[in-house]
Design a protein around this motif. Structure first.
Motif, PDB file in Angstrom:
ATOM      1  N   ALA A 240       0.827  -1.203   0.000  1.00  0.00           N
ATOM      2  CA  ALA A 240       0.000   0.000   0.000  1.00  0.00           C
ATOM      3  C   ALA A 240       0.868   1.263   0.000  1.00  0.00           C
ATOM      4  O   ALA A 240       1.620   1.494   0.949  1.00  0.00           O
ATOM      5  CB  ALA A 240      -0.917  -0.002   1.221  1.00  0.00           C
ATOM      6  N   PRO A 241       0.786   2.095  -1.019  1.00  0.00           N
ATOM      7  CA  PRO A 241       1.642   3.293  -1.066  1.00  0.00           C
ATOM      8  C   PRO A 241       1.349   4.296   0.045  1.00  0.00           C
ATOM      9  O   PRO A 241       2.210   5.098   0.391  1.00  0.00           O
ATOM     10  CB  PRO A 241       1.354   3.880  -2.455  1.00  0.00           C
ATOM     11  CG  PRO A 241       0.064   3.282  -2.881  1.00  0.00           C
ATOM     12  CD  PRO A 241      -0.020   1.938  -2.242  1.00  0.00           C
ATOM     13  N   GLN A 247       4.789   7.522   3.577  1.00  0.00           N
ATOM     14  CA  GLN A 247       5.562   7.662   4.817  1.00  0.00           C
ATOM     15  C   GLN A 247       6.988   8.131   4.523  1.00  0.00           C
ATOM     16  O   GLN A 247       7.569   8.891   5.301  1.00  0.00           O
ATOM     17  CB  GLN A 247       5.588   6.338   5.583  1.00  0.00           C
ATOM     18  CG  GLN A 247       4.215   5.779   5.929  1.00  0.00           C
ATOM     19  CD  GLN A 247       3.338   6.755   6.711  1.00  0.00           C
ATOM     20  OE1 GLN A 247       3.835   7.605   7.455  1.00  0.00           O
ATOM     21  NE2 GLN A 247       2.029   6.633   6.545  1.00  0.00           N
ATOM     22  N   ALA A 248       7.529   7.687   3.394  1.00  0.00           N
ATOM     23  CA  ALA A 248       8.856   8.181   2.996  1.00  0.00           C
ATOM     24  C   ALA A 248       8.815   9.689   2.749  1.00  0.00           C
ATOM     25  O   ALA A 248       9.713  10.439   3.160  1.00  0.00           O
ATOM     26  CB  ALA A 248       9.332   7.449   1.750  1.00  0.00           C
ATOM     27  N   ALA A 249       7.754  10.143   2.093  1.00  0.00           N
ATOM     28  CA  ALA A 249       7.593  11.585   1.867  1.00  0.00           C
ATOM     29  C   ALA A 249       7.436  12.327   3.181  1.00  0.00           C
ATOM     30  O   ALA A 249       7.966  13.439   3.361  1.00  0.00           O
ATOM     31  CB  ALA A 249       6.389  11.834   0.956  1.00  0.00           C
ATOM     32  N   LYS A 250       6.711  11.727   4.123  1.00  0.00           N
ATOM     33  CA  LYS A 250       6.556  12.338   5.441  1.00  0.00           C
ATOM     34  C   LYS A 250       7.916  12.501   6.141  1.00  0.00           C
ATOM     35  O   LYS A 250       8.189  13.525   6.778  1.00  0.00           O
ATOM     36  CB  LYS A 250       5.616  11.486   6.303  1.00  0.00           C
ATOM     37  CG  LYS A 250       4.147  11.693   6.029  1.00  0.00           C
ATOM     38  CD  LYS A 250       3.695  13.044   6.560  1.00  0.00           C
ATOM     39  CE  LYS A 250       2.206  13.232   6.464  1.00  0.00           C
ATOM     40  NZ  LYS A 250       1.779  14.554   7.016  1.00  0.00           N
ATOM     41  N   SER A 269      12.754   0.377  -7.325  1.00  0.00           N
ATOM     42  CA  SER A 269      12.685   1.577  -6.494  1.00  0.00           C
ATOM     43  C   SER A 269      11.247   1.899  -6.112  1.00  0.00           C
ATOM     44  O   SER A 269      10.306   1.594  -6.860  1.00  0.00           O
ATOM     45  CB  SER A 269      13.285   2.777  -7.240  1.00  0.00           C
ATOM     46  OG  SER A 269      14.647   2.565  -7.521  1.00  0.00           O
ATOM     47  N   GLY A 270      11.093   2.523  -4.950  1.00  0.00           N
ATOM     48  CA  GLY A 270       9.801   3.099  -4.620  1.00  0.00           C
ATOM     49  C   GLY A 270       9.523   4.272  -5.533  1.00  0.00           C
ATOM     50  O   GLY A 270      10.437   4.845  -6.129  1.00  0.00           O
ATOM     51  N   ASP A 271       8.264   4.655  -5.658  1.00  0.00           N
ATOM     52  CA  ASP A 271       7.899   5.720  -6.593  1.00  0.00           C
ATOM     53  C   ASP A 271       6.659   6.430  -6.072  1.00  0.00           C
ATOM     54  O   ASP A 271       5.637   5.794  -5.818  1.00  0.00           O
ATOM     55  CB  ASP A 271       7.633   5.109  -7.974  1.00  0.00           C
ATOM     56  CG  ASP A 271       7.548   6.160  -9.074  1.00  0.00           C
ATOM     57  OD1 ASP A 271       7.276   7.344  -8.760  1.00  0.00           O
ATOM     58  OD2 ASP A 271       7.732   5.796 -10.245  1.00  0.00           O
ATOM     59  N   LYS A 277      -1.297   7.435  -8.226  1.00  0.00           N
ATOM     60  CA  LYS A 277      -2.204   6.589  -9.012  1.00  0.00           C
ATOM     61  C   LYS A 277      -3.346   6.068  -8.150  1.00  0.00           C
ATOM     62  O   LYS A 277      -4.505   6.061  -8.562  1.00  0.00           O
ATOM     63  CB  LYS A 277      -1.431   5.410  -9.603  1.00  0.00           C
ATOM     64  CG  LYS A 277      -0.473   5.754 -10.721  1.00  0.00           C
ATOM     65  CD  LYS A 277       0.300   4.498 -11.135  1.00  0.00           C
ATOM     66  CE  LYS A 277       1.370   4.800 -12.156  1.00  0.00           C
ATOM     67  NZ  LYS A 277       2.188   3.588 -12.470  1.00  0.00           N
ATOM     68  N   VAL A 278      -3.000   5.603  -6.948  1.00  0.00           N
ATOM     69  CA  VAL A 278      -4.019   5.043  -6.063  1.00  0.00           C
ATOM     70  C   VAL A 278      -4.992   6.118  -5.609  1.00  0.00           C
ATOM     71  O   VAL A 278      -6.217   5.913  -5.586  1.00  0.00           O
ATOM     72  CB  VAL A 278      -3.345   4.349  -4.851  1.00  0.00           C
ATOM     73  CG1 VAL A 278      -4.363   4.062  -3.758  1.00  0.00           C
ATOM     74  CG2 VAL A 278      -2.677   3.057  -5.288  1.00  0.00           C
ATOM     75  N   LEU A 279      -4.465   7.292  -5.259  1.00  0.00           N
ATOM     76  CA  LEU A 279      -5.343   8.370  -4.788  1.00  0.00           C
ATOM     77  C   LEU A 279      -6.261   8.870  -5.895  1.00  0.00           C
ATOM     78  O   LEU A 279      -7.398   9.279  -5.645  1.00  0.00           O
ATOM     79  CB  LEU A 279      -4.502   9.521  -4.239  1.00  0.00           C
ATOM     80  CG  LEU A 279      -3.725   9.241  -2.950  1.00  0.00           C
ATOM     81  CD1 LEU A 279      -2.997  10.490  -2.492  1.00  0.00           C
ATOM     82  CD2 LEU A 279      -4.651   8.756  -1.848  1.00  0.00           C
ATOM     83  N   LEU A 280      -5.771   8.806  -7.117  1.00  0.00           N
ATOM     84  CA  LEU A 280      -6.558   9.297  -8.242  1.00  0.00           C
ATOM     85  C   LEU A 280      -7.657   8.322  -8.641  1.00  0.00           C
ATOM     86  O   LEU A 280      -8.754   8.727  -9.048  1.00  0.00           O
ATOM     87  CB  LEU A 280      -5.637   9.555  -9.446  1.00  0.00           C
ATOM     88  CG  LEU A 280      -6.298  10.150 -10.703  1.00  0.00           C
ATOM     89  CD1 LEU A 280      -6.826  11.551 -10.400  1.00  0.00           C
ATOM     90  CD2 LEU A 280      -5.297  10.189 -11.848  1.00  0.00           C
TER      91      LEU A 280
END
Length: 498
Positions: A240-241, A247-250, A269-271, A277-280
């Protein structure tokens, strides 16, 4: 396997053309593997644990690239072998071994495993530390913390403080203290679907959202406890992104800097685009979606260089995610005690005298060279590792190495001490495996399993006193010889009856 349609939709959005390969991989047999415990010493000239297991029917097929002591096996039952109870290895899934590789623990460091139960990653960290430095292994759930403590004992970890604390309470005590921190966060467990039907049944978008909020709170406390110049590795066993790239962005928004990682073959790599995509296309599970919309472009590049995803259709392992960060500043090395809780007070002369009498009679000169500060908790004698912080105000499950019990003017050695020692550390030992070359594999380990089950042995002409019982040269527990009998002192709560 019956998966929630919303889960399938989210994975399809992330993987695109690889979706069918992923779904197919979930029907494959789960990967079984173990990690040889380098802390556990065999000084008897016998075969090492991997060779013993191979001789007894375990078929090893592949080395694990990111863990030098990790091996995949396809046959055998190493979990039922006496060497498992001796702590000679830890049964651990391959992908789960990857975050510690990127944490890169080293001897002498102060390290925190914040969400540590059941102990796979903590015992792995400890093996890299080689008994030097301070490892704090924390678990918020008391029952799981007890399991963690037992696994640390089984794997002969002597330099750990096992705690049962909320991260927020722990951060009030250890602000800016740790050189390295691992946060293997509680998550929705999507990466474990192939091996855990319960994780499938419990999955929901609401749980993903709940885990995401909890993870952010945990990370705030983790960042607070990280020393300037320190490294933090965040990991989950989910896809789950909201629980991964978000969390990485946080963490980047909290001021940490990304650490460029070299990924192994078939890792990706994470992206941050996974999250977008999921939020959209799916139900919005993040309350502060505005945070995602306003992320600067460089955040995307930062996440790509510092993170990795392990997909079960690509690697020989289950699903995992990790990301690596550092805090601005320089690490200040030092082993002095952390002052906020005061110093560990040494045990009194009477207790030390009783332990010294035991050591003089039953430990060799090498075995007597235990490093640390002896101190009492009730009638229990512990050895605090050099530099261990004071424990006032901390809920402690295991403060260093448990040496034994002092009561009724006598000292009785602990199971922990037995598992930490090797044959060369003691004056008296007894090998339970009669013939390691015997073709009867069951007969080889029968006596060792009988000892684990609590059996005592009638044996003539031994010297009176404490004996370190060994199996294939690995320490297994204590027995005390008197009147022609080696009386079993294997803890009743750990006995396995076969």
């Amino acid at each position: 396997m019956n998966f929630d349609n919303e889960f399938l939709n989210r994975i399809k959005i992330i993987l695109g053309d690889e979706y069918d390969d992923f779904i197919s991989s979930l029907s494959n047999e789960k990967i079984t593997s173990l990690r040889i415990n380098s802390l556990k010493r065999n000084t008897d000239g016998n075969k090492d644990a991997r060779t013993v297991l191979s001789d007894d029917g375990t078929r090893f097929t592949t080395d694990i690239k990111w863990e030098p002591y990790g091996y995949i096996y396809t046959e055998g039952y190493p979990g039922k072998h006496p060497l498992h109870e001796a702590g000679a290895y830890y049964i651990q899934e391959p992908s789960a071994m990857s975050p510690v590789h990127y944490l890169a623990p080293a001897p002498g460091e102060k390290i925190l495993d914040l969400c540590a139960a059941p102990g796979g990653k903590s015992t792995q960290i400890a093996s890299y530390m080689k008994g030097e430095g301070i490892l704090v292994s924390n678990e918020i759930d008391k029952k799981r913390a007890q399991i963690l403590s037992l696994n640390m004992e089984r794997c002969a970890v002597a330099n750990a403080l096992v705690t049962n604390m909320e991260p927020g309470k722990l951060s009030e005590i250890f602000e800016g203290y740790f050189d390295k921190i691992l946060v293997d966060a509680p998550c929705s467990g999507e990466g474990m679907f192939r091996k855990n039907d319960e994780a499938i049944e419990n999955w929901s978008t609401e749980n993903v959202s709940l885990c995401s909020k909890r993870q952010t709170d945990i990370l705030k406390d983790a960042v607070k406890m990280l020393a300037p110049g320190g490294r933090l590795v965040y990991s989950t066993c989910t896809f789950a992104p909201e629980e991964d790239e978000y969390q990485a962005a946080k963490l980047l928004s909290m001021g940490l800097k990304p650490v460029k990682v070299d990924l192994f073959e078939d890792m990706v790599s994470g992206d941050i685009e996974n999250l977008k995509k999921v939020l959209l296309n799916c139900e919005n599970l993040i309350e502060d979606k505005e945070f995602v919309d306003n992320l600067p472009q460089y955040i995307s590049d930062d996440i790509k260089i510092c993170s990795g995803r392990l997909w079960p259709h690509k690697v020989k392992g289950e699903g995992h995610f990790f990301a690596v960060f550092e805090k601005e500043g320089e690490i200040t090395k030092g082993t002095k005690l952390y002052g906020i809780n005061g110093r560990i007070r040494e045990a009194g002369k009477a207790e030390l005298k009783l332990f010294s009498e035991f050591a003089d009679g039953f430990l060799s000169d090498k075995g007597k060279k235990l490093k640390g500060t002896p101190f009492m908790m009730g009638d229990q004698l512990y050895l605090a590792p050099e530099g261990m912080p004071g424990i006032g105000g901390i809920t402690v499950m295991r403060p260093g190495l448990h040496l034994g019990t002092v009561k009724n003017n006598r000292f009785e050695p602990s199971h922990s001490l037995a598992l930490t020692l090797s044959k060369e550390d003691v004056n008296y030992s007894y090998e339970l495996v009669d013939d390691a070359d015997n073709d009867d594999k069951e007969k080889n380990s029968r006596k060792a399993m009988e000892f684990i089950g609590g059996m005592s042995f009638r044996i003539p002409d031994l010297t009176k006193g404490w004996y370190l019982m060994t199996a294939y040269g690995y320490s297994l527990g204590w027995a005390k010889y008197a009147g022609g009998v080696l009386k079993n002192h294997y803890p009743k709560g750990l006995r396995i009856y076969t």
